[in-house]
Structures are given as structure tokens and as C-alpha cells.
Design a protein around this motif. Structure first.
Motif, PDB file in Angstrom:
ATOM      1  N   ALA A  51       0.856  -1.190   0.000  1.00  0.00           N
ATOM      2  CA  ALA A  51       0.000   0.000   0.000  1.00  0.00           C
ATOM      3  C   ALA A  51       0.892   1.241   0.000  1.00  0.00           C
ATOM      4  CB  ALA A  51      -0.895  -0.008   1.235  1.00  0.00           C
ATOM      5  N   PRO A  52       0.382   2.374  -0.464  1.00  0.00           N
ATOM      6  CA  PRO A  52       1.180   3.610  -0.454  1.00  0.00           C
ATOM      7  C   PRO A  52       1.680   3.936   0.954  1.00  0.00           C
ATOM      8  CG  PRO A  52      -0.895   3.947  -1.606  1.00  0.00           C
ATOM      9  CD  PRO A  52      -0.964   2.590  -1.003  1.00  0.00           C
ATOM     10  N   LYS A  53       2.922   4.411   1.033  1.00  0.00           N
ATOM     11  CA  LYS A  53       3.537   4.677   2.341  1.00  0.00           C
ATOM     12  C   LYS A  53       3.503   6.149   2.725  1.00  0.00           C
ATOM     13  CE  LYS A  53       5.278   0.532   3.242  1.00  0.00           C
ATOM     14  NZ  LYS A  53       4.233  -0.342   3.646  1.00  0.00           N
ATOM     15  N   TRP A  80      -7.466  -0.877   0.046  1.00  0.00           N
ATOM     16  CA  TRP A  80      -6.404  -1.316  -0.850  1.00  0.00           C
ATOM     17  C   TRP A  80      -6.691  -2.711  -1.405  1.00  0.00           C
ATOM     18  CZ3 TRP A  80      -2.938   1.092  -3.453  1.00  0.00           C
ATOM     19  CH2 TRP A  80      -1.832   0.432  -3.976  1.00  0.00           C
ATOM     20  N   GLN A  81      -6.556  -2.865  -2.685  1.00  0.00           N
ATOM     21  CA  GLN A  81      -6.729  -4.116  -3.423  1.00  0.00           C
ATOM     22  C   GLN A  81      -7.983  -4.892  -3.013  1.00  0.00           C
ATOM     23  OE1 GLN A  81      -2.884  -6.167  -3.167  1.00  0.00           O
ATOM     24  NE2 GLN A  81      -2.355  -5.253  -5.128  1.00  0.00           N
ATOM     25  N   PRO A  82      -9.151  -4.355  -3.287  1.00  0.00           N
ATOM     26  CA  PRO A  82     -10.395  -5.013  -2.867  1.00  0.00           C
ATOM     27  C   PRO A  82     -10.624  -6.372  -3.531  1.00  0.00           C
ATOM     28  CG  PRO A  82     -10.867  -3.148  -4.293  1.00  0.00           C
ATOM     29  CD  PRO A  82      -9.402  -3.101  -3.994  1.00  0.00           C
ATOM     30  N   LYS A  88     -10.844 -12.268  -2.936  1.00  0.00           N
ATOM     31  CA  LYS A  88     -10.387 -13.621  -3.312  1.00  0.00           C
ATOM     32  C   LYS A  88      -9.813 -14.366  -2.113  1.00  0.00           C
ATOM     33  CE  LYS A  88      -9.321 -12.801  -8.169  1.00  0.00           C
ATOM     34  NZ  LYS A  88      -8.240 -12.639  -9.156  1.00  0.00           N
ATOM     35  N   ALA A  89      -9.047 -13.659  -1.284  1.00  0.00           N
ATOM     36  CA  ALA A  89      -8.458 -14.299  -0.101  1.00  0.00           C
ATOM     37  C   ALA A  89      -9.545 -14.755   0.867  1.00  0.00           C
ATOM     38  CB  ALA A  89      -7.507 -13.327   0.591  1.00  0.00           C
ATOM     39  N   ARG A  90     -10.550 -13.909   1.083  1.00  0.00           N
ATOM     40  CA  ARG A  90     -11.657 -14.292   1.974  1.00  0.00           C
ATOM     41  C   ARG A  90     -12.444 -15.455   1.396  1.00  0.00           C
ATOM     42  NH1 ARG A  90     -13.949  -8.472   4.132  1.00  0.00           N
ATOM     43  NH2 ARG A  90     -12.310  -8.236   5.678  1.00  0.00           N
ATOM     44  N   GLU A  91     -12.690 -15.415   0.093  1.00  0.00           N
ATOM     45  CA  GLU A  91     -13.449 -16.477  -0.565  1.00  0.00           C
ATOM     46  C   GLU A  91     -12.711 -17.811  -0.462  1.00  0.00           C
ATOM     47  OE1 GLU A  91     -16.522 -18.318  -2.509  1.00  0.00           O
ATOM     48  OE2 GLU A  91     -16.488 -16.254  -1.771  1.00  0.00           O
ATOM     49  N   LYS A  92     -11.401 -17.778  -0.689  1.00  0.00           N
ATOM     50  CA  LYS A  92     -10.610 -19.008  -0.607  1.00  0.00           C
ATOM     51  C   LYS A  92     -10.631 -19.576   0.813  1.00  0.00           C
ATOM     52  CE  LYS A  92      -6.048 -20.921  -1.316  1.00  0.00           C
ATOM     53  NZ  LYS A  92      -4.631 -20.623  -1.411  1.00  0.00           N
ATOM     54  N   ALA A  93     -10.475 -18.703   1.805  1.00  0.00           N
ATOM     55  CA  ALA A  93     -10.497 -19.161   3.199  1.00  0.00           C
ATOM     56  C   ALA A  93     -11.866 -19.715   3.574  1.00  0.00           C
ATOM     57  CB  ALA A  93     -10.122 -18.015   4.137  1.00  0.00           C
ATOM     58  N   ALA A  94     -12.922 -19.103   3.045  1.00  0.00           N
ATOM     59  CA  ALA A  94     -14.280 -19.509   3.405  1.00  0.00           C
ATOM     60  C   ALA A  94     -14.756 -20.748   2.658  1.00  0.00           C
ATOM     61  CB  ALA A  94     -15.249 -18.361   3.152  1.00  0.00           C
TER      62      ALA A  94
END
Length: 185
Positions: free
Chosen positions: A20-22, A79-81, A86-92
Motif C-alpha cells: 500500500a502507499p507509504k 487497498w486491493q479489494p 479472493k483471499a476471503r473467498e478461498k479461506a471460506a
């Protein structure tokens, strides 16, 4: 500040493909681009519209600590919705979630068994259905207490009852005095 909610957010943020931007200026420009106006960003961050414009033009470079924290939190939230989804979907659905916690665990059990609360350090892989319940509750705005209850139910089934192979008469598990909590996807 929500211990369980922030822990779930931190786990999802580990899936980001780009940082993410710093800098304050880059973060402010990103928020203005996302929200389409400096006025909306100013209202969200509780600062003046002119201050937002100064950050966008790099006329101000170093925000106060409280503003810097709000700015970073709001940027990471947006950031990066698609990567986050995708990460939540994979975990779920397939991956599940790993919980690493050090907390006082207590439970309600039949008379004659030891049900005294004690500190336990557990690192347990929870099945996808519990990851889905945690993420759904978080998205619905559930309180930290509700997220704690869902995590306790998951630990009851996976750790204490070993997926139905033991401790069938165990009624309730409580997570008290959480000292450490971390989630991993």
C-alpha cells in the motif's frame, strides 16, 4: 479497536500482491481517487478540505501521529479489494483459517469434570465454515464479543471435541483474557 476484527483484517492484508502507499501524499492521493473528492476524504478523516489538498500537492509531508494512523487504516481498508475478496473467498470455501491465540479458556461441562479456566496457547487450523462465519459476521458489523464467540465455538469443535470424537458432553467454551491473537489464511 477490535482485537478480532483487526486480526482478521491483518490476515487478509498478508494476501496483498503490492504494498500500500507509504507516504502521506501518496495515501491521500489514493483516497481522493477512490472517493472521487477531497471533501469526502476530509470528512472521513475529520480534517479540512484545504489540508487534504495540501497533502495531495505534497505541500504537507508529515501528518500528526493520530492523522497518520487514521490515514493508514483507511488506505489499507480500501487497498486491493479484489485480492482481499479472493483471499476471503478461498479461506471460506477451501482453505480455512489458522488461529494462533494465547487466552484463558474455560468451558461448561458436566459435574465431576475439571472445568476450571486456564491459560492455553493454541495454534489450530479451523475449517472453512468457521472462516466463512467469521468473515460474514465481520462484514455484517458484528461486535468483537460476537467474533470471540464464533472463534470459541470453532475451538470447542476442533480442539476440545476433536470434531466429535471426544468430550461430547461439553456444552460451552469461553475465551477470556485474550493475551495474543493472530489469524493466518
Amino acid at each position: 479497536m477490535s482485537l478480532f476484527g483487526d486480526g482478521l483484517d491483518a490476515a487478509v492484508q498478508k494476501a496483498f500482491t503490492r504494498p500500500a502507499p507509504k507516504s502521506a501524499g501518496a495515501q491521500m492521493r489514493y483516497l481522493v481517487k477512490q472517493m472521487k473528492s477531497t471533501k469526502a476524504v476530509a470528512q472521513m478523516l475529520r480534517i479540512s478540505q484545504r489540508t487534504v489538498e495540501r497533502y495531495v500537492k505534497d505541500q504537507i509531508k508529515k501528518p500528526r501521529p493520530d492523522l497518520a494512523a487514521r490515514l493508514e487504516r483507511e488506505v489499507k481498508k480500501r487497498w486491493q479489494p479484489q485480492i482481499r475478496a479472493k483471499a476471503r473467498e478461498k479461506a471460506a470455501t477451501t482453505g480455512g483459517i489458522v488461529i494462533d491465540t494465547r487466552a484463558r479458556m474455560g468451558y461448561t461441562a458436566p459435574i465431576g469434570s475439571t472445568d476450571q479456566d486456564r491459560i492455553r496457547h493454541l495454534t489450530i487450523a479451523l475449517p472453512p465454515r468457521y472462516a466463512a462465519r467469521l468473515f460474514d459476521a465481520q462484514a455484517a458489523g458484528a461486535s468483537d464479543d460476537r467474533l470471540r464467540e464464533i472463534a470459541a465455538e470453532a475451538l470447542k469443535e476442533v480442539y476440545f471435541q476433536d470434531n466429535g470424537h471426544r468430550a461430547g458432553s461439553l456444552e460451552e467454551v469461553r475465551m477470556l483474557d485474550v493475551e495474543h491473537l493472530e489469524f493466518e489464511l
